[in-house]
Design a protein around this motif. Structure first.
Motif, PDB file in Angstrom:
ATOM      1  N   GLN A  21       0.808  -1.214   0.000  1.00 13.76           N
ATOM      2  CA  GLN A  21       0.000   0.000   0.000  1.00 13.76           C
ATOM      3  C   GLN A  21       0.845   1.270   0.000  1.00 13.76           C
ATOM      4  N   SER A  22       2.139   1.145   0.267  1.00 18.39           N
ATOM      5  CA  SER A  22       2.975   2.341   0.394  1.00 18.39           C
ATOM      6  C   SER A  22       3.101   3.112  -0.915  1.00 18.39           C
ATOM      7  N   SER A  23       2.865   2.466  -2.037  1.00 12.90           N
ATOM      8  CA  SER A  23       2.983   3.154  -3.324  1.00 12.90           C
ATOM      9  C   SER A  23       1.658   3.758  -3.797  1.00 12.90           C
ATOM     10  N   LEU A  24       0.607   3.625  -3.013  1.00 18.08           N
ATOM     11  CA  LEU A  24      -0.700   4.126  -3.437  1.00 18.08           C
ATOM     12  C   LEU A  24      -0.781   5.643  -3.442  1.00 18.08           C
ATOM     13  N   GLY A  25      -0.038   6.306  -2.579  1.00 14.44           N
ATOM     14  CA  GLY A  25      -0.019   7.772  -2.542  1.00 14.44           C
ATOM     15  C   GLY A  25      -1.343   8.388  -2.123  1.00 14.44           C
ATOM     16  N   ILE A  26      -2.059   7.739  -1.216  1.00 16.10           N
ATOM     17  CA  ILE A  26      -3.345   8.263  -0.757  1.00 16.10           C
ATOM     18  C   ILE A  26      -3.085   9.324   0.307  1.00 16.10           C
ATOM     19  N   THR A  27      -3.402  10.575  -0.048  1.00 17.85           N
ATOM     20  CA  THR A  27      -3.206  11.691   0.881  1.00 17.85           C
ATOM     21  C   THR A  27      -4.555  12.167   1.405  1.00 17.85           C
ATOM     22  N   ALA A 143       2.741  13.179  -3.236  1.00 13.85           N
ATOM     23  CA  ALA A 143       3.031  11.756  -3.038  1.00 13.85           C
ATOM     24  C   ALA A 143       4.469  11.569  -2.544  1.00 13.85           C
ATOM     25  N   ASP A 144       5.397  12.398  -3.034  1.00  3.56           N
ATOM     26  CA  ASP A 144       6.790  12.317  -2.568  1.00  3.56           C
ATOM     27  C   ASP A 144       6.913  12.685  -1.103  1.00  3.56           C
ATOM     28  N   GLU A 145       6.202  13.745  -0.686  1.00  4.71           N
ATOM     29  CA  GLU A 145       6.223  14.145   0.722  1.00  4.71           C
ATOM     30  C   GLU A 145       5.594  13.068   1.601  1.00  4.71           C
ATOM     31  N   LEU A 146       4.561  12.431   1.110  1.00  7.58           N
ATOM     32  CA  LEU A 146       3.937  11.330   1.842  1.00  7.58           C
ATOM     33  C   LEU A 146       4.943  10.200   2.061  1.00  7.58           C
ATOM     34  N   GLN A 147       5.730   9.902   1.041  1.00  6.10           N
ATOM     35  CA  GLN A 147       6.757   8.858   1.158  1.00  6.10           C
ATOM     36  C   GLN A 147       7.814   9.249   2.192  1.00  6.10           C
ATOM     37  N   CYS A 148       8.229  10.528   2.198  1.00 11.18           N
ATOM     38  CA  CYS A 148       9.195  11.004   3.201  1.00 11.18           C
ATOM     39  C   CYS A 148       8.615  10.858   4.604  1.00 11.18           C
ATOM     40  N   THR A 149       7.345  11.182   4.746  1.00  8.33           N
ATOM     41  CA  THR A 149       6.673  11.054   6.039  1.00  8.33           C
ATOM     42  C   THR A 149       6.662   9.601   6.490  1.00  8.33           C
ATOM     43  N   ARG A 150       6.448   8.687   5.568  1.00 12.76           N
ATOM     44  CA  ARG A 150       6.448   7.255   5.913  1.00 12.76           C
ATOM     45  C   ARG A 150       7.824   6.787   6.386  1.00 12.76           C
ATOM     46  N   ILE A 151       8.861   7.337   5.787  1.00 15.23           N
ATOM     47  CA  ILE A 151      10.224   6.979   6.214  1.00 15.23           C
ATOM     48  C   ILE A 151      10.439   7.441   7.652  1.00 15.23           C
ATOM     49  N   ASN A 152      10.041   8.684   7.955  1.00 12.91           N
ATOM     50  CA  ASN A 152      10.151   9.186   9.330  1.00 12.91           C
ATOM     51  C   ASN A 152       9.298   8.338  10.273  1.00 12.91           C
ATOM     52  N   TRP A 153       8.073   8.017   9.856  1.00 11.60           N
ATOM     53  CA  TRP A 153       7.158   7.176  10.649  1.00 11.60           C
ATOM     54  C   TRP A 153       7.873   5.871  11.037  1.00 11.60           C
ATOM     55  N   ASN A 154       8.494   5.214  10.054  1.00 11.34           N
ATOM     56  CA  ASN A 154       9.163   3.942  10.328  1.00 11.34           C
ATOM     57  C   ASN A 154      10.351   4.114  11.267  1.00 11.34           C
ATOM     58  N   ARG A 155      11.062   5.216  11.124  1.00  7.86           N
ATOM     59  CA  ARG A 155      12.180   5.473  12.050  1.00  7.86           C
ATOM     60  C   ARG A 155      11.676   5.596  13.484  1.00  7.86           C
ATOM     61  N   VAL A 156      10.579   6.327  13.663  1.00  9.93           N
ATOM     62  CA  VAL A 156      10.033   6.537  15.008  1.00  9.93           C
ATOM     63  C   VAL A 156       9.464   5.235  15.557  1.00  9.93           C
ATOM     64  N   ILE A 167      15.400  12.379  12.570  1.00  3.36           N
ATOM     65  CA  ILE A 167      14.471  12.184  11.464  1.00  3.36           C
ATOM     66  C   ILE A 167      14.691  13.297  10.451  1.00  3.36           C
ATOM     67  N   ALA A 168      14.291  13.040   9.220  1.00  2.00           N
ATOM     68  CA  ALA A 168      14.455  14.023   8.157  1.00  2.00           C
ATOM     69  C   ALA A 168      13.467  15.161   8.353  1.00  2.00           C
ATOM     70  N   VAL A 169      13.904  16.349   7.990  1.00  2.00           N
ATOM     71  CA  VAL A 169      13.023  17.513   8.023  1.00  2.00           C
ATOM     72  C   VAL A 169      12.620  17.774   6.576  1.00  2.00           C
ATOM     73  N   GLY A 170      11.335  17.699   6.305  1.00  2.00           N
ATOM     74  CA  GLY A 170      10.872  17.790   4.925  1.00  2.00           C
ATOM     75  C   GLY A 170      11.393  16.593   4.158  1.00  2.00           C
TER      76      GLY A 170
END
Length: 193
Positions: A21-27, A143-156, A167-170
């Motif tokens: 589901q990570s590639s769906l880009g549902i915002t 969709a790119d920002e959503l992917q960055c958010t998911r990376i931060n989510w997984n780190r946390v 964590i990454a900023v932006g």
């Protein structure tokens, strides 16, 4: 299973998530956009699920179909907009009919120090934080920002208790400590510190 600095394995790829589901880009930029993306996901074929098929050799059902989402409620998002459905109505159609009635917060885990899993202060904090999220100005998310958010989510989720976790900023390469980012967020929500 455990990881020494994890905050919730249930919210990681080891738990209640689906990496396809990570590639769906549902915002959540607009209700119409959310519903359109959700309906598209229900019709998007998955090679992985197609390889499994819908039935086993004995004719027993394995899955409803071979699409990325079997049904709308299978979207494993941290938060989902919801509305009580009418008989036979799809959740997305209910949202389009009447708008968002409530928010389903799926990103919470139980508090191991509370006999009932959550205490009064946590619920009050969550209520205020969600109200602030609703009222605060927020630019649309790509969709790119959503992917960055998911990376931060997984780190946390996997290492959020690690001392000086960054964590990454932006979507840039600049990183800050999780504590610093949290303090900045709370200062913004409190109208400055």
């Amino acid at each position: 299973m455990w990881l020494p600095y994890a905050t919730s394995l249930r919210l990681s790829d080891l738990g209640y998530t689906n990496k396809s589901q990570s590639s769906l880009g549902i915002t959540f930029n607009s209700l119409e956009g959310y519903v359109t993306a959700l309906k598209k996901a229900i019709k998007t074929p998955s090679e992985e699920y197609a390889a499994m098929g819908t039935k086993d050799a004995d004719g027993n059902w394995l899955q409803l179909n071979t699409n990325v989402l079997q049904i709308e409620n299978e979207l494993y998002a941290p938060i989902r907009p919801k509305r009580v459905t009418r008989s036979g109505e799809a959740p997305s159609d209910a949202l389009l009919r009447g708008g968002i009635e409530y928010i389903e917060v799926r990103s919470l885990d139980i508090n191991p120090f509370s006999a009932i899993g959550v205490d009064e202060n946590q619920v009050r904090f969550l209520d205020l934080f969600l109200i602030w999220c609703t009222l605060a100005d927020a630019p649309e998310m790509s969709a790119d920002e959503l992917q960055c958010t998911r990376i931060n989510w997984n780190r946390v989720v996997l290492e959020g208790r690690k001392p000086d976790q960054k964590i990454a900023v932006g979507c840039g390469e600049e990183e800050h400590s999780l504590v610093e980012v949290g303090k900045t967020l709370f200062c913004r929500s409190a109208s400055g510190c």
